[in-house]
Design a protein around this motif. Structure first.
Motif, PDB file in Angstrom:
ATOM      1  N   MET A   1      35.114  22.186  46.527  1.00  0.00           N
ATOM      2  CA  MET A   1      35.406  22.810  45.987  1.00  0.00           C
ATOM      3  C   MET A   1      36.897  23.741  45.422  1.00  0.00           C
ATOM      4  N   LYS A   2      37.771  23.227  46.831  1.00  0.00           N
ATOM      5  CA  LYS A   2      39.217  23.970  46.381  1.00  0.00           C
ATOM      6  C   LYS A   2      39.523  23.251  45.369  1.00  0.00           C
ATOM      7  N   SER A   3      39.442  22.167  45.265  1.00  0.00           N
ATOM      8  CA  SER A   3      40.570  21.858  43.383  1.00  0.00           C
ATOM      9  C   SER A   3      39.768  22.901  42.060  1.00  0.00           C
ATOM     10  N   ASN A   4      38.729  22.265  42.416  1.00  0.00           N
ATOM     11  CA  ASN A   4      37.498  23.874  41.702  1.00  0.00           C
ATOM     12  C   ASN A   4      38.463  24.912  41.434  1.00  0.00           C
ATOM     13  N   PHE A   5      38.624  24.950  42.320  1.00  0.00           N
ATOM     14  CA  PHE A   5      38.750  26.655  43.087  1.00  0.00           C
ATOM     15  C   PHE A   5      40.024  27.074  41.613  1.00  0.00           C
ATOM     16  N   GLN A   6      40.910  26.426  41.751  1.00  0.00           N
ATOM     17  CA  GLN A   6      42.353  26.627  41.543  1.00  0.00           C
ATOM     18  C   GLN A   6      41.823  26.344  39.660  1.00  0.00           C
ATOM     19  N   THR A   7      41.170  25.392  39.782  1.00  0.00           N
ATOM     20  CA  THR A   7      40.493  25.754  37.876  1.00  0.00           C
ATOM     21  C   THR A   7      39.982  26.789  37.693  1.00  0.00           C
ATOM     22  N   ILE A   8      39.295  27.459  38.165  1.00  0.00           N
ATOM     23  CA  ILE A   8      38.985  28.295  38.120  1.00  0.00           C
ATOM     24  C   ILE A   8      39.344  29.729  37.445  1.00  0.00           C
ATOM     25  N   ILE A   9      40.504  29.503  39.096  1.00  0.00           N
ATOM     26  CA  ILE A   9      41.311  31.586  38.975  1.00  0.00           C
ATOM     27  C   ILE A   9      42.412  30.904  37.589  1.00  0.00           C
ATOM     28  N   ASN A  10      42.485  29.791  37.297  1.00  0.00           N
ATOM     29  CA  ASN A  10      43.603  29.634  35.839  1.00  0.00           C
ATOM     30  C   ASN A  10      43.219  30.090  34.968  1.00  0.00           C
ATOM     31  N   SER A  11      42.483  31.326  34.672  1.00  0.00           N
ATOM     32  CA  SER A  11      42.089  31.855  33.333  1.00  0.00           C
ATOM     33  C   SER A  11      42.455  32.822  32.861  1.00  0.00           C
ATOM     34  N   LEU A  41      30.472  43.913  30.992  1.00  0.00           N
ATOM     35  CA  LEU A  41      31.665  43.270  31.019  1.00  0.00           C
ATOM     36  C   LEU A  41      30.857  41.968  30.197  1.00  0.00           C
ATOM     37  N   GLY A  42      30.379  40.556  30.408  1.00  0.00           N
ATOM     38  CA  GLY A  42      30.053  39.860  29.992  1.00  0.00           C
ATOM     39  C   GLY A  42      31.173  38.964  30.082  1.00  0.00           C
ATOM     40  N   ALA A  43      31.473  38.249  28.484  1.00  0.00           N
ATOM     41  CA  ALA A  43      32.658  37.539  28.520  1.00  0.00           C
ATOM     42  C   ALA A  43      34.196  38.384  28.852  1.00  0.00           C
ATOM     43  N   ALA A  44      34.370  38.625  29.124  1.00  0.00           N
ATOM     44  CA  ALA A  44      35.610  39.998  29.457  1.00  0.00           C
ATOM     45  C   ALA A  44      36.086  39.440  30.832  1.00  0.00           C
ATOM     46  N   VAL A  45      34.651  38.935  31.781  1.00  0.00           N
ATOM     47  CA  VAL A  45      35.487  38.138  32.919  1.00  0.00           C
ATOM     48  C   VAL A  45      34.366  37.328  33.262  1.00  0.00           C
ATOM     49  N   LYS A  46      34.733  36.802  34.584  1.00  0.00           N
ATOM     50  CA  LYS A  46      34.083  36.121  35.432  1.00  0.00           C
ATOM     51  C   LYS A  46      33.923  35.664  36.441  1.00  0.00           C
ATOM     52  N   ILE A  47      32.763  36.167  37.194  1.00  0.00           N
ATOM     53  CA  ILE A  47      32.413  36.525  38.817  1.00  0.00           C
ATOM     54  C   ILE A  47      31.934  35.276  39.492  1.00  0.00           C
ATOM     55  N   VAL A  48      32.609  34.489  40.601  1.00  0.00           N
ATOM     56  CA  VAL A  48      32.627  33.521  41.387  1.00  0.00           C
ATOM     57  C   VAL A  48      32.419  33.789  42.849  1.00  0.00           C
ATOM     58  N   GLY A  66      36.650  39.393  57.172  1.00  0.00           N
ATOM     59  CA  GLY A  66      35.537  40.039  56.608  1.00  0.00           C
ATOM     60  C   GLY A  66      34.887  40.195  55.575  1.00  0.00           C
ATOM     61  N   VAL A  67      33.852  40.332  55.491  1.00  0.00           N
ATOM     62  CA  VAL A  67      33.148  40.354  54.114  1.00  0.00           C
ATOM     63  C   VAL A  67      32.318  41.564  53.753  1.00  0.00           C
ATOM     64  N   PRO A  68      31.439  41.932  52.153  1.00  0.00           N
ATOM     65  CA  PRO A  68      32.511  40.995  51.384  1.00  0.00           C
ATOM     66  C   PRO A  68      34.319  41.905  51.664  1.00  0.00           C
ATOM     67  N   THR A  69      34.910  40.870  50.770  1.00  0.00           N
ATOM     68  CA  THR A  69      36.432  40.538  50.222  1.00  0.00           C
ATOM     69  C   THR A  69      35.949  39.653  49.008  1.00  0.00           C
ATOM     70  N   MET A  70      36.718  40.961  48.022  1.00  0.00           N
ATOM     71  CA  MET A  70      36.596  40.643  46.333  1.00  0.00           C
ATOM     72  C   MET A  70      38.583  40.727  46.340  1.00  0.00           C
ATOM     73  N   LEU A  71      38.243  39.358  45.498  1.00  0.00           N
ATOM     74  CA  LEU A  71      40.310  39.342  45.004  1.00  0.00           C
ATOM     75  C   LEU A  71      39.671  39.014  43.754  1.00  0.00           C
ATOM     76  N   LEU A  72      40.750  39.719  43.135  1.00  0.00           N
ATOM     77  CA  LEU A  72      40.551  39.396  41.687  1.00  0.00           C
ATOM     78  C   LEU A  72      42.391  38.777  40.829  1.00  0.00           C
ATOM     79  N   PHE A  73      41.958  37.470  39.820  1.00  0.00           N
ATOM     80  CA  PHE A  73      43.025  37.220  39.542  1.00  0.00           C
ATOM     81  C   PHE A  73      42.956  36.750  38.108  1.00  0.00           C
ATOM     82  N   LYS A  74      44.323  36.794  37.465  1.00  0.00           N
ATOM     83  CA  LYS A  74      44.550  36.571  36.664  1.00  0.00           C
ATOM     84  C   LYS A  74      45.801  35.746  35.706  1.00  0.00           C
TER      85      LYS A  74
END
Length: 98
Positions: A1-11, A41-48, A66-74
């Protein structure tokens, strides 16, 4: 998941990451809110969603205590972070402002 995660957030599209746990009550309350955010929001955001129990190294890397914790990446950069449950309009406002 770690390598996939970097690909996902580099968006260029904002990526909202929800660190959650199956046993967490507030996480269960947040899940339908995130579905509403995605519907609006549709295609304007990815939620993982990341299960902290199954991805402990990723949770540790981002210091999720603690959970839930949300992080927003761009573009791979963390631009926002919040623990707890927020309402749909609050989350949408944050995503649109970053």
């Amino acid at each position: 998941m770690k390598s996939n995660f970097q690909t996902i957030i580099n968006s260029e599209i904002p990526v909202l990451v929800d660190f959650f746990a199956e046993w967490c009550g507030p996480c269960k309350a947040l899940a339908p809110i995130l579905i509403q955010v995605k519907e609006e929001l549709g295609a304007a955001v990815k939620i993982v969603k990341i299960d902290v129990d199954k991805n402990q190294s990723l949770a540790a890397q981002y210091q999720v205590r603690g959970v839930p914790t949300m992080l927003l990446f761009k573009n791979g950069e963390q631009v926002w972070r919040q623990s707890g449950v927020l309402q749909k309009n609050e989350i949408i406002t944050i995503i649109n402002s970053k």
